[in-house]
Design an enzyme around this catalytic site. Structure first.
Site, PDB file in Angstrom:
ATOM      1  CG  HIS A  57      -0.074   0.229   2.655  1.00 25.60           C
ATOM      2  ND1 HIS A  57       0.377  -0.979   3.256  1.00 25.60           N
ATOM      3  CD2 HIS A  57      -0.194   1.095   3.557  1.00 25.60           C
ATOM      4  CE1 HIS A  57       1.059  -0.487   4.099  1.00 25.60           C
ATOM      5  NE2 HIS A  57       0.499   0.576   4.778  1.00 25.60           N
ATOM      6  CG  HIS A  76       1.030   4.544   4.900  1.00 31.82           C
ATOM      7  ND1 HIS A  76       0.054   3.509   5.622  1.00 31.82           N
ATOM      8  CD2 HIS A  76       0.272   5.579   4.896  1.00 31.82           C
ATOM      9  CE1 HIS A  76      -0.981   4.394   6.075  1.00 31.82           C
ATOM     10  NE2 HIS A  76      -0.847   5.757   5.714  1.00 31.82           N
ATOM     11  CG  HIS A  83       4.354  -3.135   9.957  1.00 30.95           C
ATOM     12  ND1 HIS A  83       3.516  -2.160  10.844  1.00 30.95           N
ATOM     13  CD2 HIS A  83       4.489  -2.267   8.759  1.00 30.95           C
ATOM     14  CE1 HIS A  83       3.142  -1.013  10.413  1.00 30.95           C
ATOM     15  NE2 HIS A  83       3.782  -1.123   8.975  1.00 30.95           N
ATOM     16  CG  ASP A  91       5.258   2.433   7.060  1.00 30.63           C
ATOM     17  OD1 ASP A  91       4.511   3.043   6.362  1.00 30.63           O
ATOM     18  OD2 ASP A  91       5.119   1.652   7.872  1.00 30.63           O
ATOM     19  CG  HIS A  92       4.318  -0.221   3.730  1.00 30.58           C
ATOM     20  ND1 HIS A  92       4.196  -1.730   4.169  1.00 30.58           N
ATOM     21  CD2 HIS A  92       4.052   0.264   4.944  1.00 30.58           C
ATOM     22  CE1 HIS A  92       3.928  -1.796   5.439  1.00 30.58           C
ATOM     23  NE2 HIS A  92       3.687  -0.394   5.850  1.00 30.58           N
TER      24      HIS A  92
HETATM   25 ZN   LIG Z   1       3.104   0.547   7.965  1.00 34.71          ZN
HETATM   26 ZN   LIG Z   2       0.512   1.712   6.387  1.00 29.11          ZN
END
Ligand SMILES: [Zn+2]
Ligand SMILES: [Zn+2]
Length: 300
Positions: free
Chosen positions: A85, A87, A266, A89-90
């Site tokens: 997705h 975001h 995570h 951090d990804h």
């Molecule tokens: Zn995340």
């Molecule tokens: Zn996320």
């Protein structure tokens, strides 16, 4: 009774071929800290699935290329990237990983699978490297990068790709306002592996993970939420509760799906203040099976 030639041929065909070992699948947690803020204890989210020497990377948090190097993976082995997705951090390093793989000798195409706007993110991140790419083609004789980059952007769940005996499928998960958000399942010749992405408790994820050998699931430690959000931040606390999965509910997902092994990754919060024993105690309220608290560079 003498076996017929047909029976002998059939019996031989059923035997494993000498020297044709099953493809080796290695799964390594590259980064296990959830959330956008870098920390000293864990790296940003990313997971390696290496099949017969080809590197597939699920999510590209900041520093993913360096974590691959630490895991002993040559960057020119990069073949596929799966983004769960949008975001940071990804996907902060999705373009950076491709550029660094290319400047490390990548010669084969890399396909990025992910939800919209994955295509725009990859394009825009690589655009920032345009001068560097031109210089390396000019000065180092490198092949053009653009023809190697492929994007498979899709908004809907289901079959993602079949490649060399591995089938990848996805389901939608519940990450509050960030839509679509995917979990992925990798049915390799040796193992079935499910990666949750970021999600609240999800029955769709339970269905996707049913019978899997390995479930790598995000987790939030609920008692830490008020402190993380700050005493006067009910909005953030509420968001954290609705967009992530309490460790107790991660156990519920693993139990309902009947997975053989559960790995927490995570982690939120990602520091040492939540010990492995604390994470495990929360998960154990609902899951009695094999469970591991993930650490960076751990093979699972
Ligand atoms: Zn995340
Ligand atoms: Zn996320």
């Amino acid at each position: 009774m003498q076996a017929t030639r047909r029976q002998i041929v059939a019996a031989l065909a059923a035997l494993p071929l000498i020297g044709a070992a099953a493809p080796r699948t290695r799964v390594v947690l590259l980064g296990t800290k959830g959330g956008p803020t870098p920390g000293p204890y864990r790296a940003a989210p990313a997971t390696l699935i290496e099949i017969d020497g080809r590197a597939w990377v699920v999510d590209c948090g900041n520093g993913v290329a360096n974590q691959l190097a630490k895991a002993g993976v040559p960057l020119d082995a990069l073949a596929r990237i799966f983004v769960t997705h949008n975001h940071s951090d990804h996907m902060a390093d999705v373009g950076t990983l491709i550029e660094l793989a290319w400047s490390s000798g990548l010669k084969a195409p890399v396909t990025v699978h992910g939800p919209p706007p994955t295509g725009r993110i990859v394009h825009d991140q690589l655009a920032a490297f345009a001068d560097d790419i031109a210089a390396r083609i000019r000065e180092e004789g490198r092949i053009p990068l653009a023809p190697l980059v492929r994007v498979d952007e899709r908004a809907n769940p289901g079959g993602v790709v079949r490649d060399g005996g591995t089938t990848v499928t996805s389901c939608l998960v519940d990450h509050e306002t960030v839509r679509p958000a995917f979990a992925y399942r990798f049915d390799t010749p040796g193992r079935s592996i499910v990666i949750s992405g970021d999600t609240h408790y999800s029955d769709d994820l339970v269905a996707l993970a049913t019978g899997a050998d390995l479930l790598i699931h995000e987790a939030i430690y609920a008692p830490a939420i008020p402190r993380m959000a700050g005493e006067n931040a009910p909005t953030l606390a509420d968001h954290l509760r609705r967009s992530h999965t309490r460790a107790e509910d991660v156990g519920l997902v693993a139990a309902r799906a009947g997975v053989k092994k559960l790995v927490l990754s995570h982690l939120v919060p990602g520091g040492p203040e939540i010990t492995d024993a604390m994470w495990l105690a929360a998960v154990r309220t609902n899951f009695a099976g094999d469970v591991v608290v993930g650490r960076d560079l751990m093979e699972v």
